[in-house]
Design an enzyme around this catalytic site. Sequence first.
Site, PDB file in Angstrom:
ATOM      1  N   GLU A 151       0.854  -1.200   0.000  1.00 54.12           N
ATOM      2  CA  GLU A 151       0.000   0.000   0.000  1.00 54.12           C
ATOM      3  C   GLU A 151       0.884   1.242   0.000  1.00 54.12           C
ATOM      4  OE1 GLU A 151      -2.908   0.167   3.160  1.00 54.12           O
ATOM      5  OE2 GLU A 151      -3.659   2.125   2.512  1.00 54.12           O
ATOM      6  N   ASN A 199      -6.688   1.693   2.766  1.00 56.39           N
ATOM      7  CA  ASN A 199      -7.415   2.952   2.930  1.00 56.39           C
ATOM      8  C   ASN A 199      -6.950   3.999   1.906  1.00 56.39           C
ATOM      9  OD1 ASN A 199      -8.622   1.719   5.120  1.00 56.39           O
ATOM     10  ND2 ASN A 199      -7.330   2.723   6.637  1.00 56.39           N
ATOM     11  N   ASN A 251     -12.147  -0.732  -0.970  1.00 58.28           N
ATOM     12  CA  ASN A 251     -11.500  -1.264   0.230  1.00 58.28           C
ATOM     13  C   ASN A 251     -12.311  -0.899   1.467  1.00 58.28           C
ATOM     14  OD1 ASN A 251      -9.046  -2.259   1.805  1.00 58.28           O
ATOM     15  ND2 ASN A 251      -9.270  -0.178   2.617  1.00 58.28           N
ATOM     16  N   GLU A 252     -12.598  -1.873   2.296  1.00 55.78           N
ATOM     17  CA  GLU A 252     -13.217  -1.665   3.621  1.00 55.78           C
ATOM     18  C   GLU A 252     -14.297  -0.587   3.588  1.00 55.78           C
ATOM     19  OE1 GLU A 252     -10.210  -1.171   6.673  1.00 55.78           O
ATOM     20  OE2 GLU A 252      -9.636  -3.275   6.509  1.00 55.78           O
ATOM     21  N   TYR A 311      -7.033  -8.306  11.898  1.00 57.53           N
ATOM     22  CA  TYR A 311      -5.743  -8.037  12.544  1.00 57.53           C
ATOM     23  C   TYR A 311      -5.863  -8.420  14.009  1.00 57.53           C
ATOM     24  CZ  TYR A 311      -4.558  -5.313   8.393  1.00 57.53           C
ATOM     25  OH  TYR A 311      -4.290  -4.904   7.101  1.00 57.53           O
ATOM     26  N   GLU A 347      -6.515  -9.022   3.793  1.00 54.67           N
ATOM     27  CA  GLU A 347      -5.678  -8.348   4.796  1.00 54.67           C
ATOM     28  C   GLU A 347      -5.732  -9.193   6.054  1.00 54.67           C
ATOM     29  OE1 GLU A 347      -6.071  -4.133   5.566  1.00 54.67           O
ATOM     30  OE2 GLU A 347      -6.636  -3.749   3.484  1.00 54.67           O
ATOM     31  N   GLN A 375       1.386  -6.145   5.773  1.00 52.78           N
ATOM     32  CA  GLN A 375       1.724  -5.855   4.391  1.00 52.78           C
ATOM     33  C   GLN A 375       3.079  -6.483   4.098  1.00 52.78           C
ATOM     34  OE1 GLN A 375       0.978  -1.694   3.420  1.00 52.78           O
ATOM     35  NE2 GLN A 375      -1.057  -1.758   4.332  1.00 52.78           N
TER      36      GLN A 375
HETATM   37  O1  AHR Z   1      -3.125  -2.544   6.304  1.00 54.52           O
HETATM   38  C1  AHR Z   1      -3.343  -1.329   6.977  1.00 54.52           C
HETATM   39  C2  AHR Z   1      -4.761  -0.825   6.828  1.00 54.52           C
HETATM   40  O2  AHR Z   1      -5.631  -1.702   7.483  1.00 54.52           O
HETATM   41  C3  AHR Z   1      -5.316  -0.765   5.420  1.00 54.52           C
HETATM   42  O3  AHR Z   1      -4.994   0.398   4.764  1.00 54.52           O
HETATM   43  C4  AHR Z   1      -6.793  -0.844   5.652  1.00 54.52           C
HETATM   44  O4  AHR Z   1      -7.468  -1.454   4.585  1.00 54.52           O
HETATM   45  C5  AHR Z   1      -6.927  -1.625   6.941  1.00 54.52           C
HETATM   46  O5  AHR Z   1      -7.761  -1.000   7.845  1.00 54.52           O
END
Ligand code: AHR
Length: 520
Positions: free
Chosen positions: A40, A85, A185-186, A257, A305, A364
């Site tokens: 990213e 993002n 995305n999201e 995450y 992700e 990432q």
């Molecule tokens: O990977 C970091 C961020 O986590 C990304 O930009 C977003 O898609 C997610 O919230």
Amino acid sequence: MSHDTPTDAAGANSSAVTLTLDPAFTVGPVRRRTFGSFVEHLGRCVYTGIHDPEHESADEHGFRGDVVELTRELGVSTVRYPGGNFVSGYRWEDGIGPKDQRPTRLDLAWHSSDPNLVGVDEFMQWVRKAGVEPMMAVNLGTRGIQEALDLLEYCNVPGGTYYSDLRRANGHEEPYRITMWCLGNEMDGPWQIGHKTAEEYARLATETARAMRMIDPSIELVVCGSSSSSMPTFGAWEATVLEESYEFVDYISAHAYYFEEDGDLGSFLASAVDMDHFIESVTAAADYVRAAGKHTKRINISFDEWNVWYQKRAESVPPTGDDWPVAPVLLEDRYNVADAVVVGNLLVSLLRNTDRVHAASLAQLVNVIAPIMTEPGGRSWKQTIFHPFAQASEHAVGDVLRVGIEAPTYPTARFGEVPLVDAVATRDPETGAVSLFVVNRSTDGSTGVTVDLSALRHAAGGADVDVVEALTLSNPDHTWAATADDSTSVLPQDNSTAKVVDGVLTVDLPAVSWTMVRLG
Ligand code: AHR
């Protein structure tokens, strides 16, 4: 963690674990796309990460050779780009053409500036160098159908039209023919630029998908699912979005995450329980829509992700005010051994759900919550999480086998009782080679594991099955983390306890450990 299992004199948990491997427990094929990652425009992932023209290993395009080599060694298959993002405010045209004419733009997502020195053409140059498959995201935050179509035309149409000829004029004669595309995305997250309700997003994603397929029917499309299983709209979002878009998309995304919260190591080590639940729930939502809509095809999951991310730490807080730096230090988490064990366990979850998880991206790749770290113009090194990923990517071959697990449990605050050990295996039907990936969540001593191989021997026509290699990542101090100065004093080591006697494999797993046992 209250791992109150009794220990013997040697400190091994006496309540031993039994695993069963059987080729009849095949879940589905190992998919190369499970071993994807993510680049990213965030922090130092692109600038001074993959791209650093001043670096001694940089090529004519400014890409670091050392990072390319580490990417290959990591065994990455696909790479998602350019966000995240970031993509929800991105104007892709800023990143093409002569570099000295490209604008510097505000990146609202990360309160940074982007000089646009890397754009789609440079990314595709890097993709070729790294030998990975691109996965391109379009901006459905501030933009819409037309801009997505323009980018697709630029990338995939051979020539004879405005954007395809622009690509050729920019020196890229052949179309990129990118297969995987993410529809934003999201979009469920209020932090997202252009955040939408499920209904709003469903309409836009569906119409964007429909139009994109008019340009290139061969593309595979990922529609946004939930950005975590704790979102208030989780489940309902998936159903609403798929009710509208089902026939036009191939995958629904999932993002997750994990981090050790308030010193609760026991729950953290069991993070894969949440990932399993996440996958099961998204599958249920997709299959509900399939049934209700009388669809025949299945929608599978792109877990695009996933990682450990200490979101509350200072390094994850973007700049503020008039400070809009280029490539600031952001999300540069340093991973310890326990983090690597969790990452390994998340891979176990992704693999055992290979029937429905058809793609995944470790978020990432470089510097930003990443297995690979760099100094600007300087050294690069591997974080602890590099090792389980690289091992699984190299040695998960053939079919995924669900592993029968009989193990003592321990109580966790987040997930209740969870097994002390988790595992998955793969078997190459051509060679019979088996790889067992297993984590020990115990914090208070090693755990003895017995693996019943009788079904494997039977499948091999009665031939002996033996240990080819057994490697364990652990350390008496599970908080050890790699640095630029020392990234090698804790590495996966030979596990000499792994032995096959009378068709039974036994192996001791140290506390908080990741182990790969290869059998041949
Ligand atoms: O990977 C970091 C961020 O986590 C990304 O930009 C977003 O898609 C997610 O919230």
